[in-house]
Structures are given as C-alpha cells and as structure tokens.
Design a protein around this motif. Structure first.
Motif, PDB file in Angstrom:
ATOM      1  N   ARG A   1      58.826  35.553   0.782  1.00 20.05           N
ATOM      2  CA  ARG A   1      59.133  36.877   1.316  1.00 20.05           C
ATOM      3  C   ARG A   1      57.986  37.836   1.025  1.00 20.05           C
ATOM      4  O   ARG A   1      57.540  37.936  -0.113  1.00 20.05           O
ATOM      5  N   LEU A   2      57.514  38.508   2.073  1.00 22.74           N
ATOM      6  CA  LEU A   2      56.441  39.489   1.972  1.00 22.74           C
ATOM      7  C   LEU A   2      56.942  40.828   2.485  1.00 22.74           C
ATOM      8  O   LEU A   2      57.834  40.873   3.324  1.00 22.74           O
ATOM      9  N   VAL A   3      56.337  41.891   2.011  1.00 23.20           N
ATOM     10  CA  VAL A   3      56.587  43.221   2.551  1.00 23.20           C
ATOM     11  C   VAL A   3      55.282  43.712   3.153  1.00 23.20           C
ATOM     12  O   VAL A   3      54.241  43.687   2.489  1.00 23.20           O
ATOM     13  N   VAL A   4      55.331  44.102   4.427  1.00 25.88           N
ATOM     14  CA  VAL A   4      54.157  44.648   5.111  1.00 25.88           C
ATOM     15  C   VAL A   4      54.547  45.965   5.763  1.00 25.88           C
ATOM     16  O   VAL A   4      55.722  46.225   6.012  1.00 25.88           O
TER      17      VAL A   4
ATOM     18  N   LEU B   1      44.032  50.937  12.044  1.00 26.76           N
ATOM     19  CA  LEU B   1      45.369  50.684  12.588  1.00 26.76           C
ATOM     20  C   LEU B   1      46.434  50.576  11.500  1.00 26.76           C
ATOM     21  O   LEU B   1      47.506  51.157  11.608  1.00 26.76           O
ATOM     22  N   ALA B   2      46.128  49.821  10.449  1.00 27.21           N
ATOM     23  CA  ALA B   2      47.147  49.574   9.422  1.00 27.21           C
ATOM     24  C   ALA B   2      46.511  49.069   8.140  1.00 27.21           C
ATOM     25  O   ALA B   2      45.413  48.530   8.151  1.00 27.21           O
ATOM     26  N   SER B   3      47.252  49.218   7.058  1.00 27.57           N
ATOM     27  CA  SER B   3      46.825  48.691   5.770  1.00 27.57           C
ATOM     28  C   SER B   3      46.831  47.168   5.830  1.00 27.57           C
ATOM     29  O   SER B   3      47.704  46.560   6.442  1.00 27.57           O
ATOM     30  N   ARG B   4      45.873  46.563   5.171  1.00 27.08           N
ATOM     31  CA  ARG B   4      45.796  45.102   5.127  1.00 27.08           C
ATOM     32  C   ARG B   4      46.498  44.530   3.904  1.00 27.08           C
ATOM     33  O   ARG B   4      46.397  43.348   3.635  1.00 27.08           O
ATOM     34  N   SER B   5      47.194  45.349   3.160  1.00 25.86           N
ATOM     35  CA  SER B   5      47.831  44.843   1.946  1.00 25.86           C
ATOM     36  C   SER B   5      49.178  44.212   2.265  1.00 25.86           C
ATOM     37  O   SER B   5      49.890  44.639   3.174  1.00 25.86           O
ATOM     38  N   ALA B   6      49.493  43.186   1.521  1.00 25.53           N
ATOM     39  CA  ALA B   6      50.797  42.539   1.604  1.00 25.53           C
ATOM     40  C   ALA B   6      51.393  42.533   0.216  1.00 25.53           C
ATOM     41  O   ALA B   6      50.670  42.432  -0.770  1.00 25.53           O
ATOM     42  N   ARG B   7      52.667  42.689   0.136  1.00 22.40           N
ATOM     43  CA  ARG B   7      53.350  42.648  -1.144  1.00 22.40           C
ATOM     44  C   ARG B   7      54.297  41.455  -1.132  1.00 22.40           C
ATOM     45  O   ARG B   7      55.060  41.285  -0.194  1.00 22.40           O
ATOM     46  N   VAL B   8      54.211  40.631  -2.139  1.00 23.95           N
ATOM     47  CA  VAL B   8      55.026  39.430  -2.238  1.00 23.95           C
ATOM     48  C   VAL B   8      56.271  39.756  -3.049  1.00 23.95           C
ATOM     49  O   VAL B   8      56.173  40.350  -4.115  1.00 23.95           O
ATOM     50  N   VAL B   9      57.421  39.386  -2.537  1.00 23.33           N
ATOM     51  CA  VAL B   9      58.667  39.626  -3.239  1.00 23.33           C
ATOM     52  C   VAL B   9      58.900  38.449  -4.180  1.00 23.33           C
ATOM     53  O   VAL B   9      58.891  37.290  -3.763  1.00 23.33           O
ATOM     54  N   VAL B  10      59.074  38.754  -5.480  1.00 22.56           N
ATOM     55  CA  VAL B  10      59.265  37.728  -6.510  1.00 22.56           C
ATOM     56  C   VAL B  10      60.531  38.037  -7.299  1.00 22.56           C
ATOM     57  O   VAL B  10      60.973  39.184  -7.326  1.00 22.56           O
ATOM     58  N   PRO B  11      61.124  37.034  -7.944  1.00 20.88           N
ATOM     59  CA  PRO B  11      62.318  37.295  -8.759  1.00 20.88           C
ATOM     60  C   PRO B  11      62.034  38.358  -9.820  1.00 20.88           C
ATOM     61  O   PRO B  11      60.947  38.399 -10.390  1.00 20.88           O
TER      62      PRO B  11
END
Length: 129
Positions: free
Chosen positions: A3-6, A79-89
């Motif tokens: 799961r990622l948050v973008v 256009l948009a941020s290139r960062s991704a956030r990974v959802v972890v326990p």
C-alpha cells in the motif's frame, strides 16, 4: 498487498487518460493496482491523497512497485510531487525495521517514518520515501 500513498495529481498521472496507463502497468507487472479515495479510503488519508493498493504474488508485487515507482520518476516536477509514502504496520518495532530496510535500499537520507498523528492511515503508519 503493498500500500502506497500518493498525491491526487500523481495518481492522475499514473492512471492516465481513460485508465490507459494503469491498465498497461497492470499488464506489464502482472499485479492488480487499485486506487482508493473517498469512502473506500481508510481514515486519516488526506483529501488530496490517494491510497494505491498493489496485489498479487511476491514477484507481481515487486514488479508492480517497480513499475509504479519508475513511472513516478517520469512525473514532471511542475505537475506533481514525486514522493510516495509506503503504508506499514504501526507496531513500533516492525515500523522501525521497515524504515531501516528501506533506508538500506534507497539511502538513509531518503527515508523517514512519519510519527505524528497525521501520519496514520487507518491503523497503519506511513514511511515516506
């Protein structure tokens, strides 16, 4: 499932017009890639963010992540941020281990575990890459 948050603009770029890009990404990787928003999204997700769920076997998950992260590198910065956030326990020890492994893979200065209340998505923590 990974799961990622973008951001919403990054999600639009990844999906493409009429969903063409995301269909291609799924075909290339063999993974199922789904974007969640609104009532589908877990509590704590900012309205300008989208949760991306990648599912499949271990190889498909790895390929799906690689395809999406490679595609994010192609997003024009204006256009948009290139960062991704990974959802972890959210369990502290497991979250720290995820942070350490990610830092070893991409570089220590590129990874941080977000610890404030806004960093929780559902019951999980967020690792910013």
């Amino acid at each position: 499932v990974a799961r990622l948050v973008v951001g919403v603009h990054a999600a639009s770029f990844l999906i493409g017009r009429g969903g063409k890009k995301i269909k291609l990404h799924q075909e290339d990787s063999g993974a199922r890639i789904r974007f969640c928003q609104g009532s589908e999204a877990p509590a704590g997700l900012h309205c300008d963010d989208r949760l991306v769920e990648i599912s499949g076997g271990p190889e498909e998950l790895e390929d799906g992540l690689n395809v999406l992260l490679s595609e994010m590198d192609r997003i024009p910065e204006a256009l948009a941020s290139r960062s991704a956030r990974v959802v972890v326990p959210a369990q502290a020890e497991l979250a720290r281990r995820c942070e350490e492994e990610a830092a070893a893979a991409v570089g220590a200065g590129c990874v941080r575990l977000l610890e404030d209340g806004a960093a929780l998505v559902g019951r999980d923590a967020v690792l910013e890459i």
